[in-house]
Design an enzyme around this catalytic site. Sequence first.
Site, PDB file in Angstrom:
ATOM      1  N   ASP A 122       0.840  -1.245   0.052  1.00 45.60           N
ATOM      2  CA  ASP A 122      -0.052  -0.049   0.095  1.00 45.60           C
ATOM      3  C   ASP A 122       1.035   1.116   0.234  1.00 45.60           C
ATOM      4  OD1 ASP A 122      -2.465   1.241   0.001  1.00 45.60           O
ATOM      5  OD2 ASP A 122      -2.643   1.270   2.207  1.00 45.60           O
ATOM      6  N   GLY A 124      -0.364   5.258  -4.181  1.00 49.00           N
ATOM      7  CA  GLY A 124      -0.809   6.740  -4.727  1.00 49.00           C
ATOM      8  C   GLY A 124      -0.203   7.770  -4.198  1.00 49.00           C
ATOM      9  N   ASN A 168     -10.761  -2.513  -5.223  1.00 41.23           N
ATOM     10  CA  ASN A 168     -10.198  -1.841  -5.953  1.00 41.23           C
ATOM     11  C   ASN A 168     -10.786  -1.489  -7.441  1.00 41.23           C
ATOM     12  OD1 ASN A 168      -6.882  -2.794  -4.690  1.00 41.23           O
ATOM     13  ND2 ASN A 168      -7.929  -1.179  -4.214  1.00 41.23           N
TER      14      ASN A 168
HETATM   15  C1  IPE Z   1      -5.355  -2.680   0.014  1.00 42.76           C
HETATM   16  O1  IPE Z   1      -5.148  -1.365  -0.159  1.00 42.76           O
HETATM   17  C2  IPE Z   1      -5.488  -3.456  -1.109  1.00 42.76           C
HETATM   18  C3  IPE Z   1      -4.366  -3.711  -1.773  1.00 42.76           C
HETATM   19  C4  IPE Z   1      -3.319  -3.651  -1.391  1.00 42.76           C
HETATM   20  C5  IPE Z   1      -4.299  -4.366  -3.121  1.00 42.76           C
HETATM   21  P1  IPE Z   1      -6.311  -0.240  -0.292  1.00 42.76           P
HETATM   22  O2  IPE Z   1      -5.539   0.841  -0.409  1.00 42.76           O
HETATM   23  O3  IPE Z   1      -7.076  -0.607  -1.387  1.00 42.76           O
HETATM   24  O4  IPE Z   1      -7.038  -0.328   1.353  1.00 42.76           O
HETATM   25  P2  IPE Z   1      -7.817   0.720   1.747  1.00 42.76           P
HETATM   26  O5  IPE Z   1      -8.818   1.189   0.789  1.00 42.76           O
HETATM   27  O6  IPE Z   1      -7.250   1.727   2.180  1.00 42.76           O
HETATM   28  O7  IPE Z   1      -8.314  -0.067   2.939  1.00 42.76           O
HETATM   29  C1  IPE Z   2      -1.452   0.094  -3.438  1.00 44.89           C
HETATM   30  O1  IPE Z   2      -1.478   1.675  -3.421  1.00 44.89           O
HETATM   31  C2  IPE Z   2      -1.875  -0.433  -4.560  1.00 44.89           C
HETATM   32  C3  IPE Z   2      -3.301  -1.086  -4.667  1.00 44.89           C
HETATM   33  C4  IPE Z   2      -4.129  -0.771  -3.800  1.00 44.89           C
HETATM   34  C5  IPE Z   2      -3.728  -1.479  -6.007  1.00 44.89           C
HETATM   35  P1  IPE Z   2      -2.748   2.385  -3.280  1.00 44.89           P
HETATM   36  O2  IPE Z   2      -2.956   2.875  -4.647  1.00 44.89           O
HETATM   37  O3  IPE Z   2      -3.745   2.023  -2.447  1.00 44.89           O
HETATM   38  O4  IPE Z   2      -1.945   3.933  -2.708  1.00 44.89           O
HETATM   39  P2  IPE Z   2      -2.468   4.741  -1.474  1.00 44.89           P
HETATM   40  O5  IPE Z   2      -3.124   4.225  -0.483  1.00 44.89           O
HETATM   41  O6  IPE Z   2      -3.480   5.710  -2.412  1.00 44.89           O
HETATM   42  O7  IPE Z   2      -1.450   5.825  -1.312  1.00 44.89           O
HETATM   43 MG    MG Z   3      -4.290   2.486  -0.315  1.00 43.74          MG
END
Ligand code: IPE
Ligand code: IPE
Ligand code: MG
Length: 245
Positions: free
Chosen positions: A15, A18, A63
Amino acid sequence: MAHPNLPRHIAIILDGNGRWATTREFPRTRGHEEGLKAVRLSVRACRERGIQNLTLYAFSVANWSRPKEEIDGLMRVCLEFAQTEVEECVRRGVAVQVIGDLDDLPTPTRRAVEQMVEATRDGKAMTLALALSYGGRRDMVNAMRALAARAQAGLVIPEEINEASLRGFLTTSELPDPDLIIRTGGEKRLSDFLLFESAYAELFFSDVLWPDFDEPVLDQALAAFSRRQRRYGRTGDQVTRAALP
Ligand code: IPE
Ligand code: IPE
Ligand code: MG
């Protein structure tokens, strides 16, 4: 770095892609591209440390509710991973498998991942499970549905359903339970990951954003794991005594 008490199965919630991108004023997809480097690093580092099973939570069922552009970017990154890493996985004896619903993925990504699974199936050094369109609740519901259908057909007696029979229908059925779950990105939650299988997993949370994940973070998690006492409901004394020669 050598570690005593290595986990047999590490599962990582990767995680923070983003946030890594937005703090640099990049589009979020750029964060996923950077995250791919950390994926490569984690596979290599776990293999070098003798970890037998590594699961990477790369895309959850939830997602799918992200903007289409971001989903397309993630699917492209996943396709690129499958295409560029297949040879390395074959060479290093890494067998790739998928948990979740591969059928939900766009065809080019699904095909590339299927080819990777097929090409690496004889790997003996490590299993790499990719959690793609994975949801712990969905996986359990699907397993229960399959069991209910068998019960209805008279193939299973409801009173005889136990943990093992449920496990048999989960997409994780070929993996041992995770010993250590690592989550990067600072959040302290499971986000629908391995809900049944994580019953006695040790949890390790790191504030490091996934694209910045490196060997020192992995070694920190392994060191923390080796210091934990896994009691499974028993007292600490019982565990210590059972470990004596
Ligand atoms: C968890 O991350 C899922 C993956 C790493 C694939 P998210 O970013 O989707 O989780 P939440 O929404 O913050 O709980
Ligand atoms: C993890 O990073 C990747 C996936 C969940 C697919 P995020 O995209 O959730 O990153 P943040 O949490 O928004 O920083
Ligand atoms: Mg995330």
